[in-house]
Design a protein around this motif. Sequence first.
Motif, PDB file in Angstrom:
ATOM      1  N   GLY A  97       0.813  -1.212   0.000  1.00 24.24           N
ATOM      2  CA  GLY A  97       0.000   0.000   0.000  1.00 24.24           C
ATOM      3  C   GLY A  97       0.846   1.261   0.000  1.00 24.24           C
ATOM      4  O   GLY A  97       0.503   2.244  -0.665  1.00 24.24           O
ATOM      5  N   THR A  98       1.953   1.235   0.730  1.00 25.58           N
ATOM      6  CA  THR A  98       2.850   2.388   0.780  1.00 25.58           C
ATOM      7  C   THR A  98       3.471   2.639  -0.589  1.00 25.58           C
ATOM      8  O   THR A  98       3.510   3.785  -1.066  1.00 25.58           O
ATOM      9  N   THR A 100       2.271   1.626  -3.505  1.00 24.40           N
ATOM     10  CA  THR A 100       1.183   2.020  -4.396  1.00 24.40           C
ATOM     11  C   THR A 100       0.804   3.478  -4.168  1.00 24.40           C
ATOM     12  O   THR A 100       0.601   4.244  -5.115  1.00 24.40           O
ATOM     13  N   PHE A 101       0.706   3.864  -2.901  1.00 18.17           N
ATOM     14  CA  PHE A 101       0.393   5.252  -2.575  1.00 18.17           C
ATOM     15  C   PHE A 101       1.452   6.192  -3.145  1.00 18.17           C
ATOM     16  O   PHE A 101       1.119   7.234  -3.716  1.00 18.17           O
ATOM     17  N   ILE A 105       0.376   8.939  -5.844  1.00 17.67           N
ATOM     18  CA  ILE A 105       0.428  10.372  -5.540  1.00 17.67           C
ATOM     19  C   ILE A 105       1.263  11.098  -6.589  1.00 17.67           C
ATOM     20  O   ILE A 105       0.947  12.233  -6.976  1.00 17.67           O
ATOM     21  N   VAL A 170       8.612   7.585  -0.623  1.00 18.90           N
ATOM     22  CA  VAL A 170       7.315   8.247  -0.825  1.00 18.90           C
ATOM     23  C   VAL A 170       7.481   9.767  -0.734  1.00 18.90           C
ATOM     24  O   VAL A 170       7.019  10.503  -1.610  1.00 18.90           O
TER      25      VAL A 170
END
Length: 185
Positions: A97-98, A100-101, A105, A170
């Motif tokens: 999820g991290t 993908t986020f 973004i 990220v």
Amino acid sequence: MDGEPSPDIDDLLDELEDLEESVDSTSEREQVRETMRMARRVDTGSGVFGNVIKGFDRGDAAEALVGSVVFGIPMLVEGGTLEVGEFIATHPAYLAGTLTFGVAIVIGILYVADIQDVRVHEPLFGLIPRRLVGVVGIASVTAVVAMTAWGRVDWSDPHVAASQVTVCFVAMAIGGALGDILPGS
């Protein structure tokens, strides 16, 4: 004419693309293409915002690197980055999820948020935007190199180290995307 929006450079380029398809000779087609190249170089005087951004060159890569570093330095020195990385290392869904986020973004900043008019130009394999690959790649390499060089990760446990780098990535990817498009090149 009242009530109609004023034509802009995009309208001109659309018309030239239509003209390019309709001309018969190779020399005429080349002349239209040269006119399109010139139109893309026209300075609209609009400053940082409102530019049409196409391609991804060394200047864009440098801007993405600067943005990655500016946003990434706080993540490099903050201990919370390591703690979050250790946590997501034990939760594969959160790690996925991290990642993908982070990519989502960047896509949002570049292509959805409409901060600038970013166009996909000559995508890789006809599908993957070069700018997206450039920004994500620069942020990834910067995160790995910086966290390793500054002794922030211990590669004896590669899964935890990669998870910690992912957390830093990220922030660097967000910074890289903003750094790339805000100057408006």
